[in-house]
Scaffold this motif. Structure first.
Motif, PDB file in Angstrom:
ATOM      1  N   ALA A  24       0.833  -1.210   0.000  1.00  0.00           N
ATOM      2  CA  ALA A  24       0.000   0.000   0.000  1.00  0.00           C
ATOM      3  C   ALA A  24       0.864   1.256   0.000  1.00  0.00           C
ATOM      4  O   ALA A  24       0.550   2.238  -0.676  1.00  0.00           O
ATOM      5  CB  ALA A  24      -0.928  -0.001   1.215  1.00  0.00           C
ATOM      6  N   LEU A  25       1.986   1.237   0.738  1.00  0.00           N
ATOM      7  CA  LEU A  25       2.891   2.392   0.744  1.00  0.00           C
ATOM      8  C   LEU A  25       3.512   2.595  -0.635  1.00  0.00           C
ATOM      9  O   LEU A  25       3.715   3.732  -1.065  1.00  0.00           O
ATOM     10  CB  LEU A  25       3.992   2.201   1.792  1.00  0.00           C
ATOM     11  CG  LEU A  25       3.575   2.390   3.245  1.00  0.00           C
ATOM     12  CD1 LEU A  25       4.709   1.998   4.186  1.00  0.00           C
ATOM     13  CD2 LEU A  25       3.154   3.829   3.511  1.00  0.00           C
ATOM     14  N   ARG A  26       3.799   1.508  -1.315  1.00  0.00           N
ATOM     15  CA  ARG A  26       4.329   1.630  -2.681  1.00  0.00           C
ATOM     16  C   ARG A  26       3.284   2.240  -3.607  1.00  0.00           C
ATOM     17  O   ARG A  26       3.596   3.105  -4.431  1.00  0.00           O
ATOM     18  CB  ARG A  26       4.768   0.259  -3.183  1.00  0.00           C
ATOM     19  CG  ARG A  26       5.597   0.319  -4.459  1.00  0.00           C
ATOM     20  CD  ARG A  26       6.301  -0.982  -4.721  1.00  0.00           C
ATOM     21  NE  ARG A  26       5.408  -2.059  -5.056  1.00  0.00           N
ATOM     22  CZ  ARG A  26       5.245  -3.173  -4.337  1.00  0.00           C
ATOM     23  NH1 ARG A  26       5.926  -3.339  -3.219  1.00  0.00           N
ATOM     24  NH2 ARG A  26       4.407  -4.103  -4.722  1.00  0.00           N
ATOM     25  N   GLN A  27       2.044   1.795  -3.463  1.00  0.00           N
ATOM     26  CA  GLN A  27       0.962   2.383  -4.261  1.00  0.00           C
ATOM     27  C   GLN A  27       0.774   3.853  -3.909  1.00  0.00           C
ATOM     28  O   GLN A  27       0.524   4.685  -4.783  1.00  0.00           O
ATOM     29  CB  GLN A  27      -0.340   1.613  -4.033  1.00  0.00           C
ATOM     30  CG  GLN A  27      -0.322   0.192  -4.575  1.00  0.00           C
ATOM     31  CD  GLN A  27      -1.621  -0.545  -4.309  1.00  0.00           C
ATOM     32  OE1 GLN A  27      -2.455  -0.117  -3.508  1.00  0.00           O
ATOM     33  NE2 GLN A  27      -1.804  -1.679  -4.976  1.00  0.00           N
ATOM     34  N   LEU A  28       0.909   4.147  -2.644  1.00  0.00           N
ATOM     35  CA  LEU A  28       0.784   5.532  -2.181  1.00  0.00           C
ATOM     36  C   LEU A  28       1.835   6.412  -2.870  1.00  0.00           C
ATOM     37  O   LEU A  28       1.537   7.526  -3.324  1.00  0.00           O
ATOM     38  CB  LEU A  28       0.954   5.584  -0.665  1.00  0.00           C
ATOM     39  CG  LEU A  28       0.843   6.944   0.015  1.00  0.00           C
ATOM     40  CD1 LEU A  28      -0.598   7.430   0.003  1.00  0.00           C
ATOM     41  CD2 LEU A  28       1.351   6.848   1.462  1.00  0.00           C
ATOM     42  N   ALA A  29       3.060   5.905  -2.959  1.00  0.00           N
ATOM     43  CA  ALA A  29       4.130   6.666  -3.603  1.00  0.00           C
ATOM     44  C   ALA A  29       3.866   6.847  -5.095  1.00  0.00           C
ATOM     45  O   ALA A  29       4.275   7.845  -5.690  1.00  0.00           O
ATOM     46  CB  ALA A  29       5.465   5.957  -3.392  1.00  0.00           C
ATOM     47  N   GLU A  30       3.178   5.897  -5.692  1.00  0.00           N
ATOM     48  CA  GLU A  30       2.909   5.969  -7.124  1.00  0.00           C
ATOM     49  C   GLU A  30       1.808   6.961  -7.466  1.00  0.00           C
ATOM     50  O   GLU A  30       1.854   7.605  -8.514  1.00  0.00           O
ATOM     51  CB  GLU A  30       2.515   4.583  -7.650  1.00  0.00           C
ATOM     52  CG  GLU A  30       3.653   3.565  -7.609  1.00  0.00           C
ATOM     53  CD  GLU A  30       3.161   2.147  -7.872  1.00  0.00           C
ATOM     54  OE1 GLU A  30       1.923   1.961  -7.990  1.00  0.00           O
ATOM     55  OE2 GLU A  30       4.009   1.228  -7.939  1.00  0.00           O
ATOM     56  N   GLY A  31       0.807   7.073  -6.596  1.00  0.00           N
ATOM     57  CA  GLY A  31      -0.317   7.924  -6.980  1.00  0.00           C
ATOM     58  C   GLY A  31      -1.143   8.491  -5.851  1.00  0.00           C
ATOM     59  O   GLY A  31      -2.299   8.870  -6.057  1.00  0.00           O
ATOM     60  N   GLY A  32      -0.581   8.556  -4.648  1.00  0.00           N
ATOM     61  CA  GLY A  32      -1.325   9.118  -3.534  1.00  0.00           C
ATOM     62  C   GLY A  32      -2.320   8.131  -2.941  1.00  0.00           C
ATOM     63  O   GLY A  32      -2.425   6.977  -3.370  1.00  0.00           O
ATOM     64  N   LEU A  33      -3.058   8.600  -1.940  1.00  0.00           N
ATOM     65  CA  LEU A  33      -3.973   7.736  -1.204  1.00  0.00           C
ATOM     66  C   LEU A  33      -5.027   7.114  -2.110  1.00  0.00           C
ATOM     67  O   LEU A  33      -5.434   5.964  -1.921  1.00  0.00           O
ATOM     68  CB  LEU A  33      -4.643   8.544  -0.088  1.00  0.00           C
ATOM     69  CG  LEU A  33      -5.392   7.780   0.996  1.00  0.00           C
ATOM     70  CD1 LEU A  33      -4.510   6.726   1.640  1.00  0.00           C
ATOM     71  CD2 LEU A  33      -5.915   8.743   2.055  1.00  0.00           C
ATOM     72  N   ALA A  34      -5.465   7.861  -3.117  1.00  0.00           N
ATOM     73  CA  ALA A  34      -6.498   7.337  -4.012  1.00  0.00           C
ATOM     74  C   ALA A  34      -6.005   6.154  -4.832  1.00  0.00           C
ATOM     75  O   ALA A  34      -6.822   5.402  -5.394  1.00  0.00           O
ATOM     76  CB  ALA A  34      -6.986   8.451  -4.938  1.00  0.00           C
ATOM     77  N   ALA A  35      -4.674   5.962  -4.933  1.00  0.00           N
ATOM     78  CA  ALA A  35      -4.121   4.875  -5.737  1.00  0.00           C
ATOM     79  C   ALA A  35      -4.097   3.542  -5.000  1.00  0.00           C
ATOM     80  O   ALA A  35      -3.828   2.500  -5.610  1.00  0.00           O
ATOM     81  CB  ALA A  35      -2.717   5.238  -6.198  1.00  0.00           C
TER      82      ALA A  35
END
Length: 236
Positions: A24-35
């Motif tokens: 989830a943190l990796r996804q967060l880095a890719e596109g913010g909380l909505a990602a």
């Protein structure tokens, strides 16, 4: 009892929750909380959607866990800075805490924006995150307990004093960090809150890249903001 004390099943559960949060943190880095997408996380871990919900009931539940972890990590960084800078004059200590705040944000910009960036539409953070946020500001309260606030900030000091007087939880928070909380709560709270607003203003602009191409060192700007505030509160 800690989560790892419950045997292999409990340890596996905590390990899996940790892996979910890492993705989830990796996804967060890719596109913010909505990602953050639970279906993508489940696929990467080889879990079914329903199986993933045994670990986090919803994306909001996962977001809350990430926010709790981020606040705890930030609070630990500020606490370490306070401990390593013990004995410094208040103004220098405030600089050190501001530097620690900035260093943490620059090292983990997406976690910083998770806490202080644009909120996820419809999401409401759980009440316990407020306690974690206050823990990050706690050491700054102590900096201002001996302050001599000037006329420009006295209205804020009085408002903060009234806040502590009517809210027992706020008064208790101040008392954790300030020796004579009964007489200095207003000054300590005003100083901590105003430090937060100034630090947040500079650091958020830097994290978001707003200073790119400008001819200054953001750390120097942060120090100038902190020094100006220290002057206003009569810190040595």
């Amino acid at each position: 009892m800690t989560p790892t004390d419950g045997g292999p099943r409990a340890r596996y559960r905590e390990q899996t929750r940790g892996e979910i949060k890492e993705i989830a943190l990796r996804q967060l880095a890719e596109g913010g909380l909505a990602a953050i997408a639970l279906t993508r996380i489940a696929k990467e871990l080889g879990l079914s959607g329903p199986a993933l919900y045994r670990y986090f009931a919803s994306r909001d539940d996962l977001a809350s866990a990430l926010i709790r972890d981020a606040y705890d990590d930030l609070a630990a960084a500020i606490r370490r800075a306070a401990e390593s800078s013990a004995g410094l004059p208040p103004r220098e200590l405030l600089r050190a805490l501001g530097g620690a705040y900035r260093a943490w944000a620059l090292d983990q910009p997406q976690r910083y924006l998770l806490l202080y960036g644009s909120p996820l539409p419809g999401y409401t953070a759980p009440p316990d995150t407020l306690l974690r946020a206050r823990a990050a500001l706690g050491p700054i309260l102590r900096v201002f307990e001996g302050g001599r606030p000037g006329p420009a900030v006295l209205p804020v000091v009085r408002q903060m004093e009234a806040w502590a007087g009517r809210d027992a939880q706020v008064a208790g928070w101040v008392a954790e960090y300030v020796k004579d909380a009964a007489s200095t709560a207003g000054c300590a709270l005003a100083g901590a809150v105003m430090s937060w607003t100034r630090m947040h203003g500079v650091i958020s602009l830097e994290v978001e890249g707003q200073f790119t191409g400008m001819g200054h060192d953001p750390r120097a700007l942060l120090d100038a903001e902190v020094d100006t505030l220290a002057e206003t509160f009569g810190l040595d």
